[in-house]
Design a protein around this motif. Structure first.
Motif, short mmCIF file in Angstrom:
data_model
loop_
_atom_site.label_atom_id
_atom_site.label_comp_id
_atom_site.label_asym_id
_atom_site.label_seq_id
_atom_site.Cartn_x
_atom_site.Cartn_y
_atom_site.Cartn_z
N SER A 257 0.83 -1.20 0.00
CA SER A 257 0.00 0.00 0.00
C SER A 257 0.86 1.25 0.00
CB SER A 257 -0.92 0.01 1.23
OG SER A 257 -1.79 -1.08 1.21
N PHE A 258 1.99 1.20 0.73
CA PHE A 258 2.90 2.34 0.79
C PHE A 258 3.53 2.58 -0.58
CE2 PHE A 258 7.22 4.03 1.76
CZ PHE A 258 6.82 5.25 2.28
N GLN A 259 3.89 1.49 -1.27
CA GLN A 259 4.48 1.60 -2.61
C GLN A 259 3.48 2.19 -3.60
OE1 GLN A 259 7.62 0.91 -3.39
NE2 GLN A 259 7.40 1.41 -5.54
N VAL A 260 2.22 1.75 -3.51
CA VAL A 260 1.18 2.29 -4.38
C VAL A 260 0.97 3.77 -4.10
CG1 VAL A 260 -1.29 2.21 -4.91
CG2 VAL A 260 0.00 0.08 -4.69
N ALA A 261 1.02 4.13 -2.82
CA ALA A 261 0.83 5.53 -2.45
C ALA A 261 1.95 6.41 -3.00
CB ALA A 261 0.76 5.65 -0.93
N LEU A 262 3.15 5.84 -3.09
CA LEU A 262 4.29 6.60 -3.60
C LEU A 262 4.24 6.77 -5.12
CD1 LEU A 262 7.37 5.28 -1.55
CD2 LEU A 262 6.26 7.51 -1.39
N SER A 263 3.54 5.88 -5.80
CA SER A 263 3.48 5.93 -7.26
C SER A 263 2.84 7.23 -7.73
CB SER A 263 2.68 4.73 -7.80
OG SER A 263 3.33 3.52 -7.49
N GLN A 264 3.45 7.81 -8.74
CA GLN A 264 2.92 9.03 -9.32
C GLN A 264 2.50 8.76 -10.76
OE1 GLN A 264 2.45 11.68 -7.49
NE2 GLN A 264 3.57 10.98 -5.69
N ASN A 265 1.28 9.16 -11.11
CA ASN A 265 0.74 8.95 -12.44
C ASN A 265 0.85 10.23 -13.26
OD1 ASN A 265 -0.09 6.25 -11.89
ND2 ASN A 265 -1.86 7.06 -10.81
N TYR A 266 1.31 10.10 -14.49
CA TYR A 266 1.48 11.24 -15.38
C TYR A 266 0.80 10.95 -16.72
CZ TYR A 266 5.26 12.45 -12.11
OH TYR A 266 5.99 12.75 -10.99
N ILE A 267 0.25 12.00 -17.32
CA ILE A 267 -0.41 11.90 -18.63
C ILE A 267 0.34 12.81 -19.61
CG2 ILE A 267 -2.55 12.27 -19.92
CD1 ILE A 267 -2.74 10.01 -17.91
N LEU A 268 0.54 12.32 -20.82
CA LEU A 268 1.25 13.10 -21.83
C LEU A 268 0.43 14.32 -22.24
CD1 LEU A 268 3.52 12.05 -24.62
CD2 LEU A 268 1.53 13.37 -25.31
N ASN A 269 1.07 15.48 -22.25
CA ASN A 269 0.43 16.71 -22.71
C ASN A 269 0.70 16.85 -24.21
OD1 ASN A 269 -0.05 19.46 -23.45
ND2 ASN A 269 0.11 20.07 -21.32
N ASN A 270 -0.33 16.63 -25.01
CA ASN A 270 -0.18 16.61 -26.47
C ASN A 270 0.29 17.96 -27.01
OD1 ASN A 270 -0.65 15.46 -29.22
ND2 ASN A 270 -2.21 17.05 -29.28
N SER A 271 -0.27 19.05 -26.49
CA SER A 271 0.05 20.37 -27.03
C SER A 271 1.47 20.81 -26.69
CB SER A 271 -0.95 21.40 -26.52
OG SER A 271 -0.92 21.49 -25.11
N SER A 272 2.04 20.29 -25.60
CA SER A 272 3.40 20.67 -25.20
C SER A 272 4.47 19.72 -25.73
CB SER A 272 3.50 20.74 -23.67
OG SER A 272 2.60 21.68 -23.14
N SER A 273 4.05 18.58 -26.27
CA SER A 273 4.99 17.55 -26.71
C SER A 273 5.23 17.62 -28.21
CB SER A 273 4.46 16.16 -26.34
OG SER A 273 4.26 16.05 -24.94
N VAL A 274 6.42 17.20 -28.61
CA VAL A 274 6.80 17.21 -30.03
C VAL A 274 7.35 15.84 -30.41
CG1 VAL A 274 8.32 18.22 -31.76
CG2 VAL A 274 7.36 19.67 -29.97
N LEU A 275 6.86 15.31 -31.52
CA LEU A 275 7.44 14.09 -32.09
C LEU A 275 7.55 14.28 -33.59
CD1 LEU A 275 6.85 10.41 -31.24
CD2 LEU A 275 6.66 11.13 -33.62
N GLU A 276 8.76 14.08 -34.10
CA GLU A 276 9.02 14.24 -35.54
C GLU A 276 9.64 12.97 -36.11
OE1 GLU A 276 10.01 19.05 -35.62
OE2 GLU A 276 11.66 17.59 -35.62
N VAL A 277 9.30 12.71 -37.36
CA VAL A 277 9.91 11.61 -38.11
C VAL A 277 10.75 12.24 -39.22
CG1 VAL A 277 9.53 9.52 -39.44
CG2 VAL A 277 7.91 10.15 -37.62
N HIS A 278 12.04 11.94 -39.22
CA HIS A 278 12.96 12.49 -40.21
C HIS A 278 13.39 11.39 -41.18
CE1 HIS A 278 13.53 16.28 -37.96
NE2 HIS A 278 13.40 15.50 -36.88
N GLY A 279 13.42 11.74 -42.47
CA GLY A 279 13.83 10.77 -43.46
C GLY A 279 14.48 11.42 -44.67
N THR A 280 14.84 10.60 -45.63
CA THR A 280 15.48 11.09 -46.85
C THR A 280 14.72 10.57 -48.07
OG1 THR A 280 16.93 9.15 -46.99
CG2 THR A 280 17.75 11.04 -45.73
#
Length: 196
Positions: free
Chosen positions: A21-44
């Motif tokens: 229970s203590f371990q579960v209480a310590l766990s922190q959940n995070y959600i990806l912020n789409n508007s603040s995140s960047v993902l690019e695919v680079h190619g040739t």
């Protein structure tokens, strides 16, 4: 006699339950912020280099120990048809190559952390092993990245190069095949996860 045997077992069960229970209480959940995140695919290609930017991505992160960066779960998903190059023809060829009619998303799921090196109190270099699925094909891959824990945010920054054909994707072609895309691509990401 029975009571003396059951009593330690009972207390042991309570202790294990409390620790869990203590371990579960310590766990922190995070959600990806789409508007603040960047993902690019680079190619040739035979004509010029190209870049696709992601408009829609999502993800979840569970950190069980921020001090030493212990992560129990990390999932990441990109909507395939949210990849945009700024050129509609290339986008259509990309979606055709990815078979987006049948496979709407590209996904990554963490399997384990192979190595975690603490750079500072809030910054880590991480080698993460996970499963990536593109166009219905799943492969185990290792991604190297930096991870920073800043208040209620976790920032992931990294890149990964691989061949499209590793996932059964034929490199897109244009103008009746006169313009050919190179097989090797690089995914670069700056992901912002926020505590919920």
């Amino acid at each position: 006699m029975k009571y003396s045997i059951k009593k330690p077992v009972f207390f042991l069960a309570v202790l294990v339950s409390c620790l869990f229970s203590f371990q579960v209480a310590l766990s922190q959940n995070y959600i990806l912020n789409n508007s603040s995140s960047v993902l690019e695919v680079h190619g040739t290609s035979s004509l010029h280099d190209w870049t696709l930017e992601t408009e829609k991505q999502s993800g979840k992160l569970v950190v069980t120990n921020a001090q030493d960066l212990e992560i129990s779960s990390l999932t990441f998903s990109v909507e395939a048809e949210s990849l945009k190059s700024g050129k509609s023809t290339m986008d259509k060829n990309t979606y055709k190559a990815l078979n987006t009619d049948d496979y709407k998303t590209m996904n990554f799921s963490l399997t384990s952390l192979k190595q975690v090196t603490k750079v500072s109190d809030q910054s880590f270099k991480v080698s993460a092993l996970g499963k990536m699925t593109i166009s219905g094909v799943t492969k185990s891959i290792t991604i190297d990245m930096t991870v920073k824990v800043e208040g209620n945010k976790v920032l992931l920054n990294g890149e990964k190069s691989f061949n499209m054909t590793d996932f059964g994707v034929d490199p897109p072609k244009a103008l009746l095949g006169t313009i050919k895309t190179g097989d090797k691509i690089k995914i670069a990401f700056k992901s912002v996860f926020e505590q919920k």
